[in-house]
Scaffold this active site. Structure first.
Site, PDB file in Angstrom:
ATOM      1  N   LYS A  15      42.368  45.378  86.750  1.00 21.47           N
ATOM      2  CA  LYS A  15      42.568  44.834  88.102  1.00 21.47           C
ATOM      3  C   LYS A  15      43.540  45.692  88.908  1.00 21.47           C
ATOM      4  O   LYS A  15      43.314  45.962  90.082  1.00 21.47           O
ATOM      5  CB  LYS A  15      43.095  43.411  87.927  1.00 21.47           C
ATOM      6  CG  LYS A  15      43.751  42.775  89.096  1.00 21.47           C
ATOM      7  CD  LYS A  15      43.960  41.304  88.825  1.00 21.47           C
ATOM      8  CE  LYS A  15      45.338  40.980  88.272  1.00 21.47           C
ATOM      9  NZ  LYS A  15      46.407  40.913  89.264  1.00 21.47           N
ATOM     10  N   SER A  16      44.610  46.159  88.269  1.00 18.05           N
ATOM     11  CA  SER A  16      45.621  46.968  88.962  1.00 18.05           C
ATOM     12  C   SER A  16      45.003  48.285  89.444  1.00 18.05           C
ATOM     13  O   SER A  16      45.236  48.716  90.582  1.00 18.05           O
ATOM     14  CB  SER A  16      46.720  47.335  87.972  1.00 18.05           C
ATOM     15  OG  SER A  16      47.875  46.640  88.203  1.00 18.05           O
ATOM     16  N   ARG A  20      44.012  49.535  93.501  1.00 13.88           N
ATOM     17  CA  ARG A  20      44.516  50.802  94.052  1.00 13.88           C
ATOM     18  C   ARG A  20      43.356  51.705  94.446  1.00 13.88           C
ATOM     19  O   ARG A  20      43.389  52.368  95.489  1.00 13.88           O
ATOM     20  CB  ARG A  20      45.422  51.498  93.032  1.00 13.88           C
ATOM     21  CG  ARG A  20      46.785  50.826  92.948  1.00 13.88           C
ATOM     22  CD  ARG A  20      47.579  51.328  91.766  1.00 13.88           C
ATOM     23  NE  ARG A  20      48.951  50.832  91.818  1.00 13.88           N
ATOM     24  CZ  ARG A  20      49.312  49.579  91.491  1.00 13.88           C
ATOM     25  NH1 ARG A  20      48.400  48.707  91.096  1.00 13.88           N
ATOM     26  NH2 ARG A  20      50.582  49.204  91.572  1.00 13.88           N
ATOM     27  N   GLY A  91      48.683  39.354  94.795  1.00 14.15           N
ATOM     28  CA  GLY A  91      49.972  39.949  95.168  1.00 14.15           C
ATOM     29  C   GLY A  91      49.851  41.457  95.318  1.00 14.15           C
ATOM     30  O   GLY A  91      50.404  42.054  96.251  1.00 14.15           O
ATOM     31  N   ARG A 119      55.388  33.913  97.244  1.00 15.21           N
ATOM     32  CA  ARG A 119      55.933  35.085  96.542  1.00 15.21           C
ATOM     33  C   ARG A 119      56.744  35.978  97.489  1.00 15.21           C
ATOM     34  O   ARG A 119      56.415  36.121  98.668  1.00 15.21           O
ATOM     35  CB  ARG A 119      54.795  35.853  95.876  1.00 15.21           C
ATOM     36  CG  ARG A 119      54.087  34.956  94.872  1.00 15.21           C
ATOM     37  CD  ARG A 119      52.996  35.664  94.146  1.00 15.21           C
ATOM     38  NE  ARG A 119      53.509  36.748  93.326  1.00 15.21           N
ATOM     39  CZ  ARG A 119      52.730  37.560  92.628  1.00 15.21           C
ATOM     40  NH1 ARG A 119      51.420  37.415  92.662  1.00 15.21           N
ATOM     41  NH2 ARG A 119      53.265  38.519  91.900  1.00 15.21           N
ATOM     42  N   GLN A 166      54.280  47.357  92.381  1.00 11.82           N
ATOM     43  CA  GLN A 166      53.688  47.004  93.672  1.00 11.82           C
ATOM     44  C   GLN A 166      54.536  47.561  94.811  1.00 11.82           C
ATOM     45  O   GLN A 166      54.014  48.119  95.770  1.00 11.82           O
ATOM     46  CB  GLN A 166      53.564  45.484  93.789  1.00 11.82           C
ATOM     47  CG  GLN A 166      52.579  44.927  92.779  1.00 11.82           C
ATOM     48  CD  GLN A 166      52.431  43.424  92.841  1.00 11.82           C
ATOM     49  OE1 GLN A 166      53.168  42.752  93.563  1.00 11.82           O
ATOM     50  NE2 GLN A 166      51.488  42.899  92.085  1.00 11.82           N
ATOM     51  N   ASP A 320      52.995  41.581  82.234  1.00 10.59           N
ATOM     52  CA  ASP A 320      51.961  40.552  82.351  1.00 10.59           C
ATOM     53  C   ASP A 320      51.579  39.952  80.997  1.00 10.59           C
ATOM     54  O   ASP A 320      50.749  39.040  80.928  1.00 10.59           O
ATOM     55  CB  ASP A 320      50.717  41.132  83.040  1.00 10.59           C
ATOM     56  CG  ASP A 320      51.000  41.432  84.508  1.00 10.59           C
ATOM     57  OD1 ASP A 320      51.954  40.852  85.062  1.00 10.59           O
ATOM     58  OD2 ASP A 320      50.286  42.270  85.089  1.00 10.59           O
ATOM     59  N   LYS A 347      55.981  35.468  89.891  1.00 12.66           N
ATOM     60  CA  LYS A 347      54.575  35.881  89.738  1.00 12.66           C
ATOM     61  C   LYS A 347      53.677  34.803  90.346  1.00 12.66           C
ATOM     62  O   LYS A 347      54.138  34.000  91.143  1.00 12.66           O
ATOM     63  CB  LYS A 347      54.257  36.114  88.253  1.00 12.66           C
ATOM     64  CG  LYS A 347      55.035  37.272  87.646  1.00 12.66           C
ATOM     65  CD  LYS A 347      54.587  38.589  88.225  1.00 12.66           C
ATOM     66  CE  LYS A 347      55.372  39.746  87.670  1.00 12.66           C
ATOM     67  NZ  LYS A 347      55.171  40.988  88.393  1.00 12.66           N
ATOM     68  N   ARG A 393      47.066  33.722  84.204  1.00 13.46           N
ATOM     69  CA  ARG A 393      47.572  34.100  82.878  1.00 13.46           C
ATOM     70  C   ARG A 393      48.104  32.894  82.094  1.00 13.46           C
ATOM     71  O   ARG A 393      48.092  32.893  80.875  1.00 13.46           O
ATOM     72  CB  ARG A 393      48.620  35.198  82.993  1.00 13.46           C
ATOM     73  CG  ARG A 393      48.046  36.468  83.609  1.00 13.46           C
ATOM     74  CD  ARG A 393      48.897  37.683  83.351  1.00 13.46           C
ATOM     75  NE  ARG A 393      48.621  38.700  84.344  1.00 13.46           N
ATOM     76  CZ  ARG A 393      47.565  39.512  84.338  1.00 13.46           C
ATOM     77  NH1 ARG A 393      46.673  39.427  83.363  1.00 13.46           N
ATOM     78  NH2 ARG A 393      47.385  40.399  85.290  1.00 13.46           N
TER      79      ARG A 393
HETATM   80  C1  S3P Z   1      51.011  44.997  89.362  1.00 13.26           C
HETATM   81  C2  S3P Z   1      52.330  45.111  89.037  1.00 13.26           C
HETATM   82  C3  S3P Z   1      53.090  44.060  88.379  1.00 13.26           C
HETATM   83  C4  S3P Z   1      52.169  43.057  87.691  1.00 13.26           C
HETATM   84  C5  S3P Z   1      51.006  42.631  88.552  1.00 13.26           C
HETATM   85  C6  S3P Z   1      50.192  43.841  88.980  1.00 13.26           C
HETATM   86  C7  S3P Z   1      50.395  46.086  90.104  1.00 13.26           C
HETATM   87  O1  S3P Z   1      53.833  43.388  89.360  1.00 13.26           O
HETATM   88  O2  S3P Z   1      52.879  41.931  87.289  1.00 13.26           O
HETATM   89  O3  S3P Z   1      50.141  41.765  87.821  1.00 13.26           O
HETATM   90  O4  S3P Z   1      49.151  46.114  90.203  1.00 13.26           O
HETATM   91  O5  S3P Z   1      51.118  46.920  90.602  1.00 13.26           O
HETATM   92  P1  S3P Z   1      55.256  43.986  89.885  1.00 13.26           P
HETATM   93  O6  S3P Z   1      55.002  45.316  90.325  1.00 13.26           O
HETATM   94  O7  S3P Z   1      55.648  43.083  90.997  1.00 13.26           O
HETATM   95  O8  S3P Z   1      56.142  43.863  88.696  1.00 13.26           O
END
Ligand code: S3P
Length: 684
Positions: A15-16, A20, A91, A119, A166, A320, A347, A393
């Site tokens: 997902k991350s 991006r 987020g 958040r 993030q 996570d 979170k 989660r």
């Molecule tokens: C993520 C970074 C993490 C993670 C989130 C996804 C990202 O958050 O907990 O599920 O995609 O960059 P933080 O960067 O706020 O720690």
């Protein structure tokens, strides 16, 4: 650990990385291709937000195997949307888009669902403002909805207080989009997917530890970004739920998960698993778009899980995975201590609070720390309904624990798993079935049960359950499961045991086993046995049993222990199962669910008569009504197996029905349900 001698699965894409890739593809010049992108709710929210900003994105509605194509319009060419842009629960989507928008000459309002709107957004608003963007929190509080008005930006150096990928990515995107240099420093090294992808698109970065902080610099961003062409590896965070399943399920000696992202800034959980005594390995197989990927292999520990201490730097590399670690800790020997995890409070939910509250609900001792948890592992049966707090989660972590032997843990909002892991519950069921399928007898019992129609009759005390259920079963030639008698037998056996019922709340699985409760089906119907001896009706109904049974039956371990025993009653032509959680917990797939209810006065009258009293006068009825109301309140609000009408149960008010009419009504409902089950018709 050899491949192929256990189960082999795959998990959806990361997902991350996908979020991006979508945003960077939309900032690039030319067509980007993203293969194996997951269609979870978060990536879809980000993709739809980009569409609202005028970026053409194709292939989203296709299967996850079809690539997504993004027509990147080039630098600063997004369009002003007609209304605010909704990131739902994402987020990463909201924060990264805010960064990318800071470099666009637009004014855009970002909003999200209730969880995302709580958040913190100041952590990105502040650096983006210093770069020259206008960022306003429309309803105050440093949260969404938030307006980002961007344009020409200036160089900054950002010294972050918390390690956050993030925040880091948002600032790097803003600088790259605007074509200005930037330095981002963070106290610990967070995941670096953004940096790897920017490099693949032609951006030069300098990274390293400097004066106690991890620093990422872009000195000379190029005028335009080359498009991306990549396949998204499986999500390590999603895979970790299945790793934990294999560890807890016990039956499957080995699980292999293929094609998972093995970026070292993400895989900290593996080292922790090893310290807990788990045999876990990662075998790297290649590199996709700058991201290493390979296979994960895991085997359940032979001597049980050991408690661990996890804190500091290590938490960032498994941020996570803390929820799934917490449920493993519930089954480890000793006290697991997690610290340095304060970020979990902001979170998708306050995960430390959500974990503590839910672990307690299922019977685990836990202490909540300001920045972590202390979890006292136990081998007792665990049971209770879990609240997900709209957090994927939390739902999946407890889903995994619930699939382990000796656990009965329904979650209140399973659909929320779709945020990152569409198909999670189906996969969990499939691996469970395959693991159990190795045991042929287990499989045939299951088949046998699925052929036996079940009628679940639940309802409040005095609504007429027992007489009705027994008569309906007799009319239909079905078995009659009187779950109350089983709980009474446990209570009786406990009262007669050396320890008594005094400490039933902390009873272990072994102690429950030792009570020797079993059910035998003979010509006279159900017979409950205690260590092979038939329990006599007068002993089960004795006053001392009546006085203790409601306490004993509220203990999660007791309920979990009796679950399989009750389910094994579903054999033969049919079963009428009567109790308080038949339709909700024991037989959620029942062919027919009936919930009996009646006016409290009538219920009170019936109870007095049932207990051998004469026709009561008004005062006696009122006194009994007060007792019934108190019992209703206790039954329907208790945490474990509360008395609830299943959503798909038919409510039958028996106030004005004589017993014969009640029975007739239910027999008719059964006939109709069975007919429908044989020839399922499409809904009109
Ligand atoms: C993520 C970074 C993490 C993670 C989130 C996804 C990202 O958050 O907990 O599920 O995609 O960059 P933080 O960067 O706020 O720690």
């Amino acid at each position: 650990m050899g491949l192929g001698d256990g189960l082999t699965i795959r998990v959806p894409g990361d997902k991350s990385i996908t979020q991006r890739a979508l945003i960077l593809g939309a900032m690039a010049h030319g067509e980007s291709r993203i293969g194996a992108a997951p269609r979870g709710a978060d990536p879809l929210a980000t993709a739809n937000a980009l569409r609202a900003l005028g970026v053409p994105i194709h292939g989203l509605d296709g299967p996850a195997t079809a690539p997504i194509r993004i027509e990147g319009p080039g630098p600063r060419r997004w369009r002003q949307p007609r209304s605010s842009v909704d990131l739902h629960n994402s987020g990463t989507g909201a924060r990264l888009l805010a960064g990318a928008l800071a470099a666009q000459p637009l004014s855009v309002v970002l909003r999200g669902d209730e969880s995302l709107s709580r958040r913190p957004m100041r952590r990105i608003a502040e650096p983006l403002r210093r770069m020259g963007a206008t960022v306003e929190h429309l309803e105050g509080g440093g949260v969404l909805p938030m307006r980002v008005a961007g344009g020409a930006l200036r160089e900054i150096r950002h010294d972050g207080r918390v390690a956050s990928a993030q925040v880091k990515s948002a600032i790097l995107l803003a600088a790259t989009g605007a074509g200005v240099p930037v330095e981002v420093r963070e106290p610990r090294r967070s995941r670096d997917h953004g940096e790897r992808m920017l490099e693949a698109m032609g951006v030069q970065l300098r990274e390293g530890w400097q004066d106690g902080a991890w620093s990422v610099r872009i000195d000379a961003p190029p005028g335009r970004l080359a498009p991306l062409d990549m396949d998204v590896p499986g999500d390590f965070s999603s895979a970790s739920f299945l790793l934990a399943w294999a560890v807890l399920a016990g039956q499957t000696p080995r699980l292999t998960i293929r094609g998972v992202g093995l970026n070292p800034t993400r895989t900290g959980f593996l080292a922790v698993l090893k310290r807990m005594g788990v045999e876990a390995e990662a075998a790297e197989r290649g590199d996709a778009g700058g991201e290493p990927y390979g296979d994960l292999l895991v085997a359940a520990p032979e001597r049980g899980l050991r408690a661990v201490a996890v804190g500091g730097e290590e938490v960032t590399g498994m941020i996570d995975e803390v929820p799934i670690l917490a449920v493993l800790a519930a089954r480890a020997e000793g006290v697991t201590r997690i610290t340095g995890a304060r970020e979990l409070r902001v979170k998708e939910s306050d995960r430390l609070a959500a974990l503590a509250v839910n672990l307690r609900r299922i019977g685990v001792r836990v202490k909540e720390l300001p920045d972590g948890l202390e979890i006292d592992g136990t081998s007792r049966a665990l049971a209770g309904r879990v609240e997900c707090f709209r957090d994927h989660r939390i739902a999946m972590a407890f889903g995994v624990l619930g699939a382990a032997p000796g656990c009965d843990i329904p979650v209140d909002d399973p659909g929320v798993a779709d945020v990152s892991f569409p198909g999670f519950w189906r996969l969990l069921e499939r691996v469970g079935d395959e693991a159990r399928g190795r045991d042929r007898s287990a499989r045939s019992t299951k088949k046998e049960q699925s052929r036996c129609p079940v009628v679940a009759i639940d309802g409040s005390a005095g609504a007429g359950k027992s007489t009705t259920a027994a008569a309906v079963a007799a009319r239909l030639g079905f078995r009659h499961l009187d779950s109350g008698a089983i709980y009474r037998a446990v209570t009786l056996a406990l009262l007669d045991s050396a320890s008594g019922a005094g400490e039933v709340e902390s009873i272990s699985t072994a102690e429950l086993e030792a009570l020797g409760i079993d059910v035998h089906w003979g010509d006279a119907g159900m017979e409950v046995r205690i260590r092979g001896e038939r329990a006599r009706e007068e002993d089960l109904r004795a006053h001392r049993v009546t006085a203790a049974v409601s306490r004993v039956s509220a203990v999660p371990a007791v309920r979990a222990h009796l679950l399989e025993l009750q389910r094994s009653a579903a054999e033969g032509p049919g079963l009428v199962a009567e109790g308080r959680d038949m339709g909700t917990v024991v037989f959620p797939e029942a062919a027919l669910k009936v919930y009996l209810d009646a006016d409290p006065r009538e219920r009170a009258r019936r109870r007095i008569l049932q207990q051998g009293g004469a026709e009561p006068d008004a005062a006696e009825v009122e006194a009994e009504v007060a007792r019934l109301r108190a019992r209703d309140a206790r039954d329907s609000t208790r945490v474990v197996a509360p008395l609830l009408k299943a959503a798909d149960a038919q409510r039958l008010d028996t106030t004005d029905l004589d017993p014969e009419t009640q029975i007739e009504r239910i027999v008719q409902l059964v006939a109709r349900a069975l007919k429908q089950a044989r020839s399922p018709l499409p809904a009109p």
